[in-house]
Design a protein around this motif. Structure first.
Motif, short mmCIF file in Angstrom:
data_model
loop_
_atom_site.label_atom_id
_atom_site.label_comp_id
_atom_site.label_asym_id
_atom_site.label_seq_id
_atom_site.Cartn_x
_atom_site.Cartn_y
_atom_site.Cartn_z
N GLY A 29 107.45 19.45 84.83
CA GLY A 29 108.65 20.29 84.81
C GLY A 29 109.00 20.80 83.43
O GLY A 29 109.35 21.97 83.25
N VAL A 30 108.90 19.94 82.44
CA VAL A 30 109.28 20.35 81.09
C VAL A 30 108.28 21.37 80.54
O VAL A 30 108.65 22.29 79.81
CB VAL A 30 109.47 19.14 80.15
N GLY A 35 107.20 27.11 79.07
CA GLY A 35 106.53 28.40 79.26
C GLY A 35 107.50 29.50 79.63
O GLY A 35 107.42 30.62 79.12
N PHE A 36 108.43 29.18 80.52
CA PHE A 36 109.45 30.15 80.93
C PHE A 36 110.29 30.60 79.73
O PHE A 36 110.52 31.79 79.52
CB PHE A 36 110.34 29.54 82.01
N ALA A 41 111.30 35.51 75.24
CA ALA A 41 111.30 36.18 73.92
C ALA A 41 110.41 37.41 73.89
O ALA A 41 110.57 38.26 73.02
CB ALA A 41 110.87 35.19 72.84
N PHE A 42 109.50 37.52 74.84
CA PHE A 42 108.58 38.65 74.85
C PHE A 42 108.93 39.69 75.91
O PHE A 42 108.15 40.59 76.18
CB PHE A 42 107.14 38.15 75.04
N SER A 43 110.11 39.57 76.49
CA SER A 43 110.54 40.54 77.49
C SER A 43 111.20 41.74 76.79
O SER A 43 111.65 41.65 75.64
CB SER A 43 111.52 39.91 78.47
N ASP A 44 111.26 42.86 77.48
CA ASP A 44 111.84 44.09 76.92
C ASP A 44 113.32 43.94 76.62
O ASP A 44 113.82 44.49 75.64
CB ASP A 44 111.63 45.26 77.88
N VAL A 62 113.65 24.71 71.16
CA VAL A 62 113.40 23.54 70.30
C VAL A 62 113.64 22.24 71.06
O VAL A 62 112.84 21.30 70.95
CB VAL A 62 114.25 23.62 69.01
N LEU A 63 114.71 22.17 71.85
CA LEU A 63 114.96 20.97 72.66
C LEU A 63 113.84 20.75 73.68
O LEU A 63 113.42 19.61 73.92
CB LEU A 63 116.30 21.08 73.39
N THR A 64 113.35 21.83 74.26
CA THR A 64 112.25 21.70 75.22
C THR A 64 110.98 21.24 74.54
O THR A 64 110.26 20.38 75.06
CB THR A 64 112.03 23.04 75.96
#
Length: 150
Positions: A29-30, A35-36, A41-44, A62-64
């Motif tokens: 899960g983590v 990845g999500f 950050a790379f979305s329009d 950072v927490l993830t």
């Protein structure tokens, strides 16, 4: 409850196996969450979001990452210290890592819920949703088990 017939070494082996199995559940899960969060950050739309949302996103990433590091560290410790007669020490440190990793994961989940709340409704409603997530994770993952432990 402890089986009086179980040797100390068997108990330690069972404890380590149980801990590693529990960590496997959290790790998947983590890693998906990580990845999500990276993909955002790379979305329009990312270039148009407010500064406070960017900071929240970075803190959540950072927490993830910390949760990934802490929840996977016990496997590394076990592998590097394998057959060194240190099973009890490995279990003790792995337990500490697992708890710290779950704290980081809970906070990352709250950050993710808050990010989503900001994207969908914004303002105080998003904050209220984040607080509800914080209370929910805190109660289910930490407060209730600690109360039961007493």
């Amino acid at each position: 409850m402890r089986d009086p017939e179980e040797s100390e070494q068997r108990r330690l082996a069972r404890n380590l196996n149980e801990l590693l199995q529990e960590l496997r559940v959290a790790q998947g899960g983590v890693q998906i969450l990580f990845g999500f969060l990276l993909a955002i950050a790379f979305s329009d739309r990312y270039e148009h979001i407010d500064g406070h949302v960017r900071v929240l996103h970075l803190i959540t990433v950072v927490l993830t990452a910390a949760a990934v590091a802490l929840l996977t560290a016990p496997a590394s410790w076990h592998r590097l210290l394998f057959r060194r007669g240190m099973r009890k020490e490995i279990i003790d440190i792995a337990n500490t890592f697992a708890i710290a990793g779950l704290v980081c994961l809970a906070l990352a989940m709250v950050g993710t819920v808050l990010l989503l709340g900001e994207a969908v409704v914004g303002g105080w409603i998003a904050i209220a949703i984040g607080v509800l997530a914080l209370v929910g994770f805190g109660m289910l993952w930490f407060v209730l088990p600690l109360l039961r432990r007493r």
